[in-house]
Design an enzyme around this catalytic site. Structure first.
Site, PDB file in Angstrom:
ATOM      1  N   THR A 158       0.869  -1.186   0.000  1.00 37.43           N
ATOM      2  CA  THR A 158       0.000   0.000   0.000  1.00 37.43           C
ATOM      3  C   THR A 158       0.900   1.228   0.000  1.00 37.43           C
ATOM      4  O   THR A 158       2.060   1.148   0.399  1.00 37.43           O
ATOM      5  CB  THR A 158      -0.877   0.022   1.254  1.00 37.43           C
ATOM      6  OG1 THR A 158      -0.015   0.076   2.400  1.00 37.43           O
ATOM      7  CG2 THR A 158      -1.725  -1.231   1.354  1.00 37.43           C
TER       8      THR A 158
ATOM      9  N   GLU B 296      -5.410  -3.943  -1.616  1.00 39.92           N
ATOM     10  CA  GLU B 296      -5.930  -5.085  -0.868  1.00 39.92           C
ATOM     11  C   GLU B 296      -6.958  -5.900  -1.656  1.00 39.92           C
ATOM     12  O   GLU B 296      -7.396  -6.960  -1.203  1.00 39.92           O
ATOM     13  CB  GLU B 296      -6.588  -4.601   0.441  1.00 39.92           C
ATOM     14  CG  GLU B 296      -5.602  -4.115   1.495  1.00 39.92           C
ATOM     15  CD  GLU B 296      -5.223  -2.635   1.346  1.00 39.92           C
ATOM     16  OE1 GLU B 296      -5.456  -2.067   0.258  1.00 39.92           O
ATOM     17  OE2 GLU B 296      -4.717  -2.069   2.325  1.00 39.92           O
TER      18      GLU B 296
ATOM     19  N   LYS C 151     -19.799  12.075  12.637  1.00 37.61           N
ATOM     20  CA  LYS C 151     -20.873  11.288  13.221  1.00 37.61           C
ATOM     21  C   LYS C 151     -21.702  12.184  14.130  1.00 37.61           C
ATOM     22  O   LYS C 151     -21.335  12.431  15.275  1.00 37.61           O
ATOM     23  CB  LYS C 151     -20.286  10.104  13.978  1.00 37.61           C
ATOM     24  CG  LYS C 151     -19.630   9.120  13.015  1.00 37.61           C
ATOM     25  CD  LYS C 151     -18.754   8.096  13.699  1.00 37.61           C
ATOM     26  CE  LYS C 151     -18.090   7.212  12.634  1.00 37.61           C
ATOM     27  NZ  LYS C 151     -17.054   6.353  13.181  1.00 37.61           N
TER      28      LYS C 151
ATOM     29  N   TRP D 224     -24.473  10.073   9.720  1.00 35.17           N
ATOM     30  CA  TRP D 224     -23.156  10.394   9.198  1.00 35.17           C
ATOM     31  C   TRP D 224     -23.240  11.539   8.188  1.00 35.17           C
ATOM     32  O   TRP D 224     -24.085  11.539   7.296  1.00 35.17           O
ATOM     33  CB  TRP D 224     -22.521   9.164   8.531  1.00 35.17           C
ATOM     34  CG  TRP D 224     -22.153   8.090   9.511  1.00 35.17           C
ATOM     35  CD1 TRP D 224     -22.387   8.099  10.854  1.00 35.17           C
ATOM     36  CD2 TRP D 224     -21.492   6.852   9.221  1.00 35.17           C
ATOM     37  NE1 TRP D 224     -21.914   6.947  11.431  1.00 35.17           N
ATOM     38  CE2 TRP D 224     -21.355   6.154  10.452  1.00 35.17           C
ATOM     39  CE3 TRP D 224     -20.991   6.271   8.063  1.00 35.17           C
ATOM     40  CZ2 TRP D 224     -20.755   4.904  10.542  1.00 35.17           C
ATOM     41  CZ3 TRP D 224     -20.393   5.023   8.156  1.00 35.17           C
ATOM     42  CH2 TRP D 224     -20.275   4.352   9.386  1.00 35.17           C
TER      43      TRP D 224
END
Lengths: 523, 523
Positions: free
Chosen positions: A167, A312, A421, A426
């Site tokens: 990554t 990933e 939040k 959200w």
């Protein structure tokens, strides 16, 4: 399996490659298979064994492609180092991989020279060149030129590792992801379906995303599985160089980050030519700019496909490809969905979005949730870690917040760590930033969460204005008012200089630290 | 995995089904997934456990499709019995499978009544009908109507068996082939690639090969993987019935044995209509008649794809789909190759042709060899046999003789047991028969091997003439002379009545017995 198939079924289908300071290279899948056998024999002679790691530091060339197949065909693991990382990060990944061999392109020799003292495990250095760079370094063409004849490839299990990709590691050290042979083949088959790339044997595919970056969306495997011609642009991503290959080689499909296509469209405008036989441009790495997609479509009838994935996920996650349900909405509405969503559910990779308690939320195109993925080409555990990255059921949390609509189209609305939040709901920092950035006079808009005694978190909007512009808090709020639901309204608007990271992104970590207590601290 | 994907990604894509004496049924993949869960719950209630075998005796309907997914999703094994076999063979396969449950269509109730005394292991009979057929028999809609709500599907390994399909067994008892979940999914992904079926989400797919026959080329799995609309024609394969569905439902892709398309083309001629939106017809089971392919192409711009496979290959082996190399030869030459070869190498299934010593022979389009196949959806061992059918490396001998050309296109030239081995070279009995059948006055031509003291075997041509035709041996040989190489010339031409098997094919066994010693026996 892929190489053997390509040799037998599409042996005379062409591969064209730009190199670093060498003429254009041209051969075919049969030629690739032959040279891969030579390269594998050379690696065997150098002592490479199953399970060993070998690193490349290289661009999109046929030699790099040969090393892809040669190393993995031997049961060794190819670590494709990223030349765009810092010296420290490159050295970290090579050492973490434990590579004993490093193959690199001519114009990365200086990087390798600098790194050498930091690479105690690397015993063999090979330049991917026709001639030796110096007396101390092995040269790829010399090595493979000394080999000939067929090779009896070893047989190993499908779960053996083939690639090791890291990554980019914006926070902390880069993490290594192993791609198994099983994952590579299944990913190539899934990506070959028409919901994804859907190549035919008539396609001509030019990967402009890097071979070192999660195997360039798997294109080096999907193209031979489909019998498509492959065009490798080396490291030349300027408009003129790409245009030459697109026109001369009949490229029908290409893909890369938006920057490349902005330059390419500008180049086409400048020279007043059309992009040859180009049909589709795939854009990954960041959202598709609307104007770019519209230019491709309206001027040149080229479709723009948005794609999303991660190191990933090997890396294909979703692609925005058309469906009859979208087509029924009409051309304009269909393009709207395709350009504004990361893409639709592909066979082979499952998606879900979950709330803070881990329960799946509705696929209504509006409710955001933490995006999790699962499937045969999703990471289970990072290399050399002792705990799984995915949960017991195989779900891997992407760190993104997304919505999914009833047609299975996914849209990323935020990073999990950036979402606000507020009272159990959200608020997307990215959406708010995008709205605010449209306000006249605003140069950069950033949104972060501040603690709130009642709502837990509330959004704070920080604005850097253009030089000389006069913008007030009231102006900004009035501009936002018709665009957002009332409870998204920032609790404060602050005018300040916005800190950026080394790669030019908004440094949210600094902003979060600065404004975390903005609503609760005594004034 | 396939059903879950179809529900999520293509939930509102339609499925249309003809039934036996019921109105047309219409729902979508979400509806399919719901009813499959009901069906699975009903089967659980009936006591079906993982590994159990369940048999269907049924046509191409949505209920049969539901049973496909319900039985296999439970980890049980679906044996799709072939209603076209003799009573003895049907009973043999059900007993050999060891099924405890039999589900059958209304118009096969009489067959089931006749078979019952021979099926001691079958404890549960279910008619695939809306209403019970009688008081003693369970009815599918009653059973699933009593169930509702989601089901927690069991989890099992990918190598678990899903389907049990029997070969048609022209010699000896039918042999059972188990298809694993792994094979079904990989086959569906491979078949979804553009080298094979290559469906898009805009396709409308109507399988006219039988669901009971090697899962109808896997179409019940490829269609949902690609999001294609599925049209199931029940048991009505007459021109008028097919035309209604093709036009009304917008069918773009269909496939089946040549007989069906001969009838359909005749029907189109008769009514003077076009086949709606039809783009491609896939023909398997026997070679594509040239006139049929030409009619489809020239009158209606419908492409004919030849396909080859076996029960032992799940069943996709090869399909004749176009490539740039063929297109470069020009349209006519490309069609010639596509119509005259069984098809080209697909990713996922390896082919080779070997000589009598087992050594691979050249891919030159001319040298014949015993055709062997290998891959993740090729049989390793028949059900309940104690020896593998494939060799240690996974190669399965198809019993066919074939050539493969340099482009990877395969053409079957004979059955292994029918080929004539003359002085180390092989003569195709099928090719000789096809040539001889063109000779004026010839009704049927058969070629078999006779022992020869020098050449080991030589071809004998047996001819049955049309009533009233006068054909001499000299006529036949003169007709063949310009068409074949000299050493293929039959050593004798015999005029006789040709024995046929129960299914109307030339009975080579009888002919071989009769003529084996024709060239060596004292006259």
């Amino acid at each position: 399996m892929i190489l053997r198939y390509a040799r037998q079924a599409h042996g005379d289908r062409e591969i064209v490659s730009r190199l670093i300071d060498e003429p254009l290279w041209r051969y075919n899948y049969a030629g690739l298979a032959d040279r891969v056998e030579q390269a594998a024999k050379a690696l065997l002679r150098l002592g490479v064994k199953p399970g060993d790691r070998v690193t490349t530091l290289a661009w999109n060339t046929h030699r790099h492609l040969e090393v892809f197949y040669a190393v993995t065909g031997l049961g060794a693991v190819l670590h494709t180092a990223n030349p765009r990382l810092s010296d420290e990060q490159i050295a970290y990944t090579i050492n973490h991989a434990g590579s004993g061999v490093l193959l690199y392109d001519r114009n990365l020799a200086a990087v390798v020279e600098r790194l050498k003292p930091q690479l105690p495990q690397v015993g063999i250095f090979v330049s991917l060149t026709a001639q030796p760079l110096d007396d101390a370094t092995l040269c790829y063409e010399d090595l493979i030129g000394a080999e000939s004849g067929p090779l009896e490839w070893p047989v190993f299990g499908e779960n053996a590792a083939a690639f090791l990709c890291y990554t980019s590691g914006t926070t902390g050290d880069p993490k290594g992801v192993l791609y198994s042979h099983r994952a590579i083949v299944l990913h190539a088959m899934g990506a070959g379906l028409n919901a994804a790339f859907g190549f035919t044997a008539f396609d001509v595919v030019m990967p402009c995303s890097s071979l070192y970056h999660a195997t360039a969306w798997g294109l080096p495997f999907v193209a031979p599985v489909c019998g498509a011609k492959l065009v490798l642009p080396g490291d030349k991503m300027d408009g003129a160089s790409l245009h030459r290959l697109i026109v001369d080689e009949g490229v029908t499909f290409t893909g890369g980050v938006p920057t490349i296509w902005t330059m390419y469209l500008a180049y086409l405008d400048q020279i007043g030519e059309r992009p040859g036989n180009l049909k589709r441009v795939m854009i990954g790495g960041s959202a598709v700019p609307r104007a770019m997609a519209a230019s491709f479509k309206q001027k040149y009838e080229v479709e723009t496909l948005q794609i999303w994935g991660m190191t990933e996920t090997t890396p294909l996650g979703v692609i925005a490809s058309p469906t009859p349900q979208l087509a029924a909405l009409g051309e304009e509405e269909m393009q709207e969905v395709i350009w504004s969503r990361q893409g639709r559910l592909q066979f082979g990779i499952e998606l879900r979005i979950v709330d803070e308690g881990g329960s799946p939320v509705a696929w209504d195109g509006g409710t955001p949730g933490a995006l999790q993925v699962r499937g045969p080409w999703v990471v289970q555990r990072y290399f050399r870690q002792d705990k799984d990255a995915a949960d017991a059921e195989g779900w891997f949390d992407t760190g993104d917040v997304a919505t999914i609509d009833k047609r299975g189209f996914m849209r990323i609305t935020d990073r999990t760590k950036d979402v606000i939040k507020s009272g159990g709901e959200w608020i997307s920092s990215i959406d708010l930033e995008n709205f605010a950035a449209g306000c006249p006079g605003v140069k950069i808009a950033a949104v972060v969460a501040a603690h709130h005694p009642k709502w837990e978190e509330r959004p704070i909007l920080i604005i850097e204005t253009h030089d000389g512009a006069t913008v007030s808090k009231a102006d900004v709020l009035a501009y936002l008012e018709p665009k957002i639901v009332k409870w998204w309204t920032p609790d404060d608007v602050i005018f300040a200089s916005i800190p950026l990271t080394a790669t030019g992104k908004i440094d949210k970590k600094v902003l979060r630290r600065t404004y975390r207590d903005h609503l609760t601290a005594p004034s």
